[in-house]
Design a protein around this motif. Structure first.
Motif, PDB file in Angstrom:
ATOM      1  N   GLU A 172       3.132  20.552   4.381  1.00 29.27           N
ATOM      2  CA  GLU A 172       2.126  19.501   4.207  1.00 29.27           C
ATOM      3  C   GLU A 172       2.772  18.126   4.136  1.00 29.27           C
ATOM      4  OE1 GLU A 172      -1.334  21.778   1.668  1.00 29.27           O
ATOM      5  OE2 GLU A 172      -0.034  20.372   0.634  1.00 29.27           O
ATOM      6  N   THR A 173       2.039  17.143   4.613  1.00 33.87           N
ATOM      7  CA  THR A 173       2.468  15.752   4.507  1.00 33.87           C
ATOM      8  C   THR A 173       1.234  14.869   4.455  1.00 33.87           C
ATOM      9  OG1 THR A 173       4.013  14.101   5.373  1.00 33.87           O
ATOM     10  CG2 THR A 173       2.620  15.234   6.985  1.00 33.87           C
ATOM     11  N   ASP A 174       1.429  13.647   3.969  1.00 35.18           N
ATOM     12  CA  ASP A 174       0.351  12.672   3.915  1.00 35.18           C
ATOM     13  C   ASP A 174       0.544  11.639   5.021  1.00 35.18           C
ATOM     14  OD1 ASP A 174      -0.868  13.762   1.626  1.00 35.18           O
ATOM     15  OD2 ASP A 174       0.506  12.692   0.315  1.00 35.18           O
ATOM     16  N   LEU A 175      -0.562  11.183   5.561  1.00 35.03           N
ATOM     17  CA  LEU A 175      -0.556  10.156   6.594  1.00 35.03           C
ATOM     18  C   LEU A 175      -1.401   9.002   6.087  1.00 35.03           C
ATOM     19  CD1 LEU A 175       0.160   9.482   9.623  1.00 35.03           C
ATOM     20  CD2 LEU A 175      -2.147  10.232  10.119  1.00 35.03           C
ATOM     21  N   TYR A 176      -0.893   7.795   6.181  1.00 38.03           N
ATOM     22  CA  TYR A 176      -1.597   6.612   5.693  1.00 38.03           C
ATOM     23  C   TYR A 176      -2.209   5.861   6.858  1.00 38.03           C
ATOM     24  CZ  TYR A 176       0.857   7.618   1.386  1.00 38.03           C
ATOM     25  OH  TYR A 176       1.327   8.238   0.264  1.00 38.03           O
ATOM     26  N   GLU A 177      -3.462   5.434   6.679  1.00 36.03           N
ATOM     27  CA  GLU A 177      -4.172   4.673   7.711  1.00 36.03           C
ATOM     28  C   GLU A 177      -4.616   3.354   7.114  1.00 36.03           C
ATOM     29  OE1 GLU A 177      -7.426   7.235   8.584  1.00 36.03           O
ATOM     30  OE2 GLU A 177      -6.254   8.504   9.908  1.00 36.03           O
ATOM     31  N   GLY A 178      -4.567   2.292   7.909  1.00 35.53           N
ATOM     32  CA  GLY A 178      -4.999   0.983   7.438  1.00 35.53           C
ATOM     33  C   GLY A 178      -3.838   0.185   6.884  1.00 35.53           C
ATOM     34  N   ARG A 179      -4.163  -0.849   6.153  1.00 35.55           N
ATOM     35  CA  ARG A 179      -3.144  -1.731   5.565  1.00 35.55           C
ATOM     36  C   ARG A 179      -3.282  -1.736   4.052  1.00 35.55           C
ATOM     37  NH1 ARG A 179      -0.030  -4.184   9.082  1.00 35.55           N
ATOM     38  NH2 ARG A 179      -0.797  -4.441  11.183  1.00 35.55           N
ATOM     39  N   GLY A 180      -2.143  -1.849   3.372  1.00 31.29           N
ATOM     40  CA  GLY A 180      -2.116  -1.871   1.917  1.00 31.29           C
ATOM     41  C   GLY A 180      -2.417  -3.247   1.352  1.00 31.29           C
ATOM     42  N   LEU A 181      -2.331  -3.348   0.060  1.00 28.73           N
ATOM     43  CA  LEU A 181      -2.638  -4.571  -0.674  1.00 28.73           C
ATOM     44  C   LEU A 181      -1.845  -5.782  -0.179  1.00 28.73           C
ATOM     45  CD1 LEU A 181      -4.114  -5.862  -3.085  1.00 28.73           C
ATOM     46  CD2 LEU A 181      -2.209  -5.103  -4.517  1.00 28.73           C
ATOM     47  N   PHE A 182      -0.601  -5.586   0.189  1.00 28.28           N
ATOM     48  CA  PHE A 182       0.257  -6.681   0.646  1.00 28.28           C
ATOM     49  C   PHE A 182       0.386  -6.718   2.164  1.00 28.28           C
ATOM     50  CE2 PHE A 182       1.681  -5.660  -3.683  1.00 28.28           C
ATOM     51  CZ  PHE A 182       1.363  -6.870  -4.286  1.00 28.28           C
ATOM     52  N   ARG A 183      -0.655  -6.250   2.871  1.00 30.98           N
ATOM     53  CA  ARG A 183      -0.758  -6.254   4.325  1.00 30.98           C
ATOM     54  C   ARG A 183       0.238  -5.325   5.030  1.00 30.98           C
ATOM     55  NH1 ARG A 183       0.126 -11.863   3.878  1.00 30.98           N
ATOM     56  NH2 ARG A 183       1.626 -11.613   5.535  1.00 30.98           N
ATOM     57  N   GLN A 184       0.920  -4.488   4.276  1.00 32.50           N
ATOM     58  CA  GLN A 184       1.879  -3.574   4.891  1.00 32.50           C
ATOM     59  C   GLN A 184       1.161  -2.396   5.524  1.00 32.50           C
ATOM     60  OE1 GLN A 184       1.163  -3.602   1.679  1.00 32.50           O
ATOM     61  NE2 GLN A 184       1.495  -1.626   0.730  1.00 32.50           N
ATOM     62  N   GLN A 185       1.823  -1.830   6.486  1.00 34.97           N
ATOM     63  CA  GLN A 185       1.344  -0.625   7.147  1.00 34.97           C
ATOM     64  C   GLN A 185       2.367   0.469   6.851  1.00 34.97           C
ATOM     65  OE1 GLN A 185       0.358  -1.164  11.264  1.00 34.97           O
ATOM     66  NE2 GLN A 185       0.678   0.987  11.722  1.00 34.97           N
ATOM     67  N   ILE A 186       1.908   1.685   6.707  1.00 38.52           N
ATOM     68  CA  ILE A 186       2.811   2.810   6.487  1.00 38.52           C
ATOM     69  C   ILE A 186       2.843   3.625   7.785  1.00 38.52           C
ATOM     70  CG2 ILE A 186       3.307   4.862   5.111  1.00 38.52           C
ATOM     71  CD1 ILE A 186       3.382   2.288   3.460  1.00 38.52           C
ATOM     72  N   THR A 187       4.041   3.824   8.318  1.00 44.14           N
ATOM     73  CA  THR A 187       4.209   4.566   9.565  1.00 44.14           C
ATOM     74  C   THR A 187       4.877   5.910   9.278  1.00 44.14           C
ATOM     75  OG1 THR A 187       4.457   2.510  10.799  1.00 44.14           O
ATOM     76  CG2 THR A 187       5.245   4.507  11.868  1.00 44.14           C
ATOM     77  N   ALA A 188       4.287   6.986   9.791  1.00 47.20           N
ATOM     78  CA  ALA A 188       4.853   8.323   9.620  1.00 47.20           C
ATOM     79  C   ALA A 188       5.948   8.544  10.665  1.00 47.20           C
ATOM     80  CB  ALA A 188       3.763   9.376   9.762  1.00 47.20           C
TER      81      ALA A 188
END
Length: 97
Positions: free
Chosen positions: A15-31
């Protein structure tokens, strides 16, 4: 607004998590998938941190957070890094900031 989604391998159960969208400080999380430690690692790209640390502006030149390998590549959101089986969205979704 951003969301965290869970993916699970149909074959081995990884299992793994995937992040979509932008965080509080405009960062993006890339898998990113690592062939050396056979994991999916989420790295921070862009946002406020990229304004002061240029290496955070893209995925290029980044290292695996688990083992330090320089062989990580953007994950295709389908192939299990452990057994090369098929990973699917479990439908579990939660708000992330």
């Amino acid at each position: 607004m951003a969301w965290k989604r869970k993916y699970r391998c149909k074959t081995c159960g990884y299992e793994t998590d995937l992040y979509e969208g932008r965080g509080l400080f405009r960062q993006q999380i890339t898998a990113m998938s690592c062939p050396d430690c056979k994991t999916v690692q989420n790295i921070v790209v862009g946002g406020i941190i990229a304004d002061v640390a240029p290496s955070y502006r893209s995925e290029a030149g980044r290292l695996c957070l688990q083992c330090g390998s320089d062989k990580i590549r953007k994950w295709d959101m389908r192939t299990c890094p452990k057994c090369l089986g098929v990973m699917e969205d479990t439908g579990e979704k939660e708000f992330w900031t």
